[in-house]
Design a protein around this motif. Sequence first.
Motif, PDB file in Angstrom:
ATOM      1  N   ARG A 154       3.759  -9.867  15.294  1.00 25.80           N
ATOM      2  CA  ARG A 154       3.178 -10.621  14.167  1.00 25.80           C
ATOM      3  C   ARG A 154       1.937  -9.934  13.617  1.00 25.80           C
ATOM      4  NH1 ARG A 154       1.925 -16.575  15.487  1.00 25.80           N
ATOM      5  NH2 ARG A 154       1.152 -16.513  13.361  1.00 25.80           N
ATOM      6  N   LEU A 155       1.202  -9.291  14.520  1.00 28.26           N
ATOM      7  CA  LEU A 155       0.003  -8.571  14.094  1.00 28.26           C
ATOM      8  C   LEU A 155       0.350  -7.193  13.532  1.00 28.26           C
ATOM      9  CD1 LEU A 155      -2.301  -9.481  17.118  1.00 28.26           C
ATOM     10  CD2 LEU A 155      -2.878  -9.926  14.733  1.00 28.26           C
ATOM     11  N   LYS A 156       1.648  -6.854  13.517  1.00 23.98           N
ATOM     12  CA  LYS A 156       2.118  -5.513  13.140  1.00 23.98           C
ATOM     13  C   LYS A 156       1.380  -4.473  13.980  1.00 23.98           C
ATOM     14  CE  LYS A 156       3.139  -6.913   8.381  1.00 23.98           C
ATOM     15  NZ  LYS A 156       2.262  -8.115   8.205  1.00 23.98           N
TER      16      LYS A 156
ATOM     17  N   PHE B 250       0.953   0.141  18.834  1.00 26.68           N
ATOM     18  CA  PHE B 250      -0.321   0.536  19.449  1.00 26.68           C
ATOM     19  C   PHE B 250      -0.357   0.229  20.943  1.00 26.68           C
ATOM     20  CE2 PHE B 250      -3.083   1.667  15.880  1.00 26.68           C
ATOM     21  CZ  PHE B 250      -2.271   1.301  14.824  1.00 26.68           C
ATOM     22  N   LEU B 251       0.718  -0.384  21.468  1.00 30.45           N
ATOM     23  CA  LEU B 251       0.678  -0.861  22.854  1.00 30.45           C
ATOM     24  C   LEU B 251       0.599   0.265  23.876  1.00 30.45           C
ATOM     25  CD1 LEU B 251       3.229  -3.811  22.622  1.00 30.45           C
ATOM     26  CD2 LEU B 251       0.732  -3.931  22.670  1.00 30.45           C
ATOM     27  N   ASP B 252       1.139   1.445  23.530  1.00 33.46           N
ATOM     28  CA  ASP B 252       1.073   2.542  24.511  1.00 33.46           C
ATOM     29  C   ASP B 252      -0.070   3.509  24.202  1.00 33.46           C
ATOM     30  OD1 ASP B 252       2.151   3.732  22.324  1.00 33.46           O
ATOM     31  OD2 ASP B 252       3.890   4.600  23.349  1.00 33.46           O
ATOM     32  N   ARG B 253      -1.008   3.051  23.369  1.00 31.04           N
ATOM     33  CA  ARG B 253      -2.207   3.880  23.136  1.00 31.04           C
ATOM     34  C   ARG B 253      -3.350   3.397  24.023  1.00 31.04           C
ATOM     35  NH1 ARG B 253      -3.048   5.061  16.943  1.00 31.04           N
ATOM     36  NH2 ARG B 253      -5.166   5.428  17.752  1.00 31.04           N
ATOM     37  N   ASP B 254      -4.300   4.314  24.283  1.00 28.69           N
ATOM     38  CA  ASP B 254      -5.490   3.928  25.067  1.00 28.69           C
ATOM     39  C   ASP B 254      -6.270   2.863  24.290  1.00 28.69           C
ATOM     40  OD1 ASP B 254      -4.693   5.777  26.876  1.00 28.69           O
ATOM     41  OD2 ASP B 254      -6.504   7.006  26.782  1.00 28.69           O
ATOM     42  N   VAL B 255      -6.815   1.897  25.044  1.00 30.07           N
ATOM     43  CA  VAL B 255      -7.450   0.726  24.430  1.00 30.07           C
ATOM     44  C   VAL B 255      -8.578   1.137  23.480  1.00 30.07           C
ATOM     45  CG1 VAL B 255      -8.725  -1.415  24.863  1.00 30.07           C
ATOM     46  CG2 VAL B 255      -6.904  -0.696  26.438  1.00 30.07           C
ATOM     47  N   ASN B 256      -8.362   0.851  22.201  1.00 31.04           N
ATOM     48  CA  ASN B 256      -9.372   1.044  21.145  1.00 31.04           C
ATOM     49  C   ASN B 256      -9.745   2.500  20.873  1.00 31.04           C
ATOM     50  OD1 ASN B 256      -9.454  -1.716  20.773  1.00 31.04           O
ATOM     51  ND2 ASN B 256     -11.249  -2.023  22.042  1.00 31.04           N
ATOM     52  N   VAL B 257      -9.169   3.464  21.598  1.00 31.15           N
ATOM     53  CA  VAL B 257      -9.560   4.865  21.400  1.00 31.15           C
ATOM     54  C   VAL B 257      -9.001   5.353  20.060  1.00 31.15           C
ATOM     55  CG1 VAL B 257      -9.381   7.235  22.271  1.00 31.15           C
ATOM     56  CG2 VAL B 257      -9.691   5.328  23.877  1.00 31.15           C
TER      57      VAL B 257
ATOM     58  N   GLY C 231     -10.325  -2.296  11.645  1.00 35.21           N
ATOM     59  CA  GLY C 231      -9.315  -3.352  11.575  1.00 35.21           C
ATOM     60  C   GLY C 231      -8.373  -3.331  12.774  1.00 35.21           C
ATOM     61  N   GLU C 232      -8.023  -2.119  13.230  1.00 34.87           N
ATOM     62  CA  GLU C 232      -7.128  -1.995  14.391  1.00 34.87           C
ATOM     63  C   GLU C 232      -7.809  -2.501  15.671  1.00 34.87           C
ATOM     64  OE1 GLU C 232      -4.745   1.825  12.485  1.00 34.87           O
ATOM     65  OE2 GLU C 232      -6.253   2.144  14.048  1.00 34.87           O
ATOM     66  N   ARG C 233      -9.113  -2.246  15.780  1.00 38.29           N
ATOM     67  CA  ARG C 233      -9.848  -2.766  16.946  1.00 38.29           C
ATOM     68  C   ARG C 233      -9.830  -4.294  16.966  1.00 38.29           C
ATOM     69  NH1 ARG C 233     -14.598   0.752  19.428  1.00 38.29           N
ATOM     70  NH2 ARG C 233     -13.669   2.758  19.019  1.00 38.29           N
ATOM     71  N   LYS C 234      -9.982  -4.894  15.784  1.00 38.44           N
ATOM     72  CA  LYS C 234      -9.953  -6.363  15.717  1.00 38.44           C
ATOM     73  C   LYS C 234      -8.599  -6.873  16.191  1.00 38.44           C
ATOM     74  CE  LYS C 234     -14.006  -6.635  13.991  1.00 38.44           C
ATOM     75  NZ  LYS C 234     -15.198  -7.338  14.277  1.00 38.44           N
ATOM     76  N   LYS C 235      -7.525  -6.221  15.745  1.00 34.91           N
ATOM     77  CA  LYS C 235      -6.185  -6.658  16.167  1.00 34.91           C
ATOM     78  C   LYS C 235      -5.991  -6.482  17.668  1.00 34.91           C
ATOM     79  CE  LYS C 235      -3.605  -6.097  11.889  1.00 34.91           C
ATOM     80  NZ  LYS C 235      -2.399  -5.519  11.259  1.00 34.91           N
TER      81      LYS C 235
END
Length: 243
Positions: free
Chosen positions: A116-118, A122-129, A134-138
């Motif tokens: 839903r957040l589209k 990003f799930l297999d990327r390092d957290v917030n790196v 906007g992507e950090r907020k999601k």
Amino acid sequence: MLEIHDLSVKIGDKTILKDLNLKINEGEVHVLFGPNGTGKSTLIGTILGNPKYEVVGGEMIFKGEDITNLPMHERAKRGIGILFQTPPAIQGVKLLDLLKIIAKRDEKEILKMAKRLKFENFLDRDVNVGFSGGERKKSEILQLYAQNPDFIMFDEPDSGVDVENVELIGRIINEMLDKNKEPDERRKSGLIVTHLGYILNFIDADKAHVLYNGKIILSGKPKEILNRIVEEGYEGVYNDSTR
Ligand code: ADP
Ligand code: MG
Ligand code: MG
């Protein structure tokens, strides 16, 4: 849910909050307005228990328990969650793995929310790196959703986010706070810091407060407070409140 009595907070030898009072009932969502540097993030960080903020007076009661001196992880355990204004990046930890560790929900539900957040790519990327604002907020919204706290504080969830995503994030925040449920089913509470107010078109907020010089100088209906800020500016609201 949360009661704050006469709270005074220092950073180093600088007093940021002075004798602040705030009460947020179960099922209520409150909004905190205030100019830059007035102590909004300080209030949120103090409720969270960040040791950077020194409580020099007053107390915080959460679900009937005095949490003023509890460490941060103990507060999180009791159901306090936060969306940071500038969340940290975590090198070497994949977002999906972090979600699995903190999850109090089914993995299927979390994946559905990622879609839903589209944000499923990003799930297999390092957290917030290397994430954009906007992507950090999601990423943070998804972590909060997985963690499912009872009281959620959002520090500028709309800053650095484009209009379309502000609407999406606003609607999801509204659901996360149970505002889509019937009034008698609403159990969650929230505190939202925003400069902009546009996100409030999508969030059913009950009350708003203006923080100025370390105190709440005005409280009322969110739309009315926002109109006054737009018309008079923070200084105008402050001058009125002291008259
Ligand atoms: P807001 O979120 O309302 O913009 P903050 O709570 O972040 O404001 O900051 C409140 C005040 O505390 C500001 O004047 C800020 O410069 C100051 N402040 C924040 N962190 C520190 C620090 N580590 N040392 C000294 N002053 C700080
Ligand atoms: Mg700020
Ligand atoms: Mg801030």
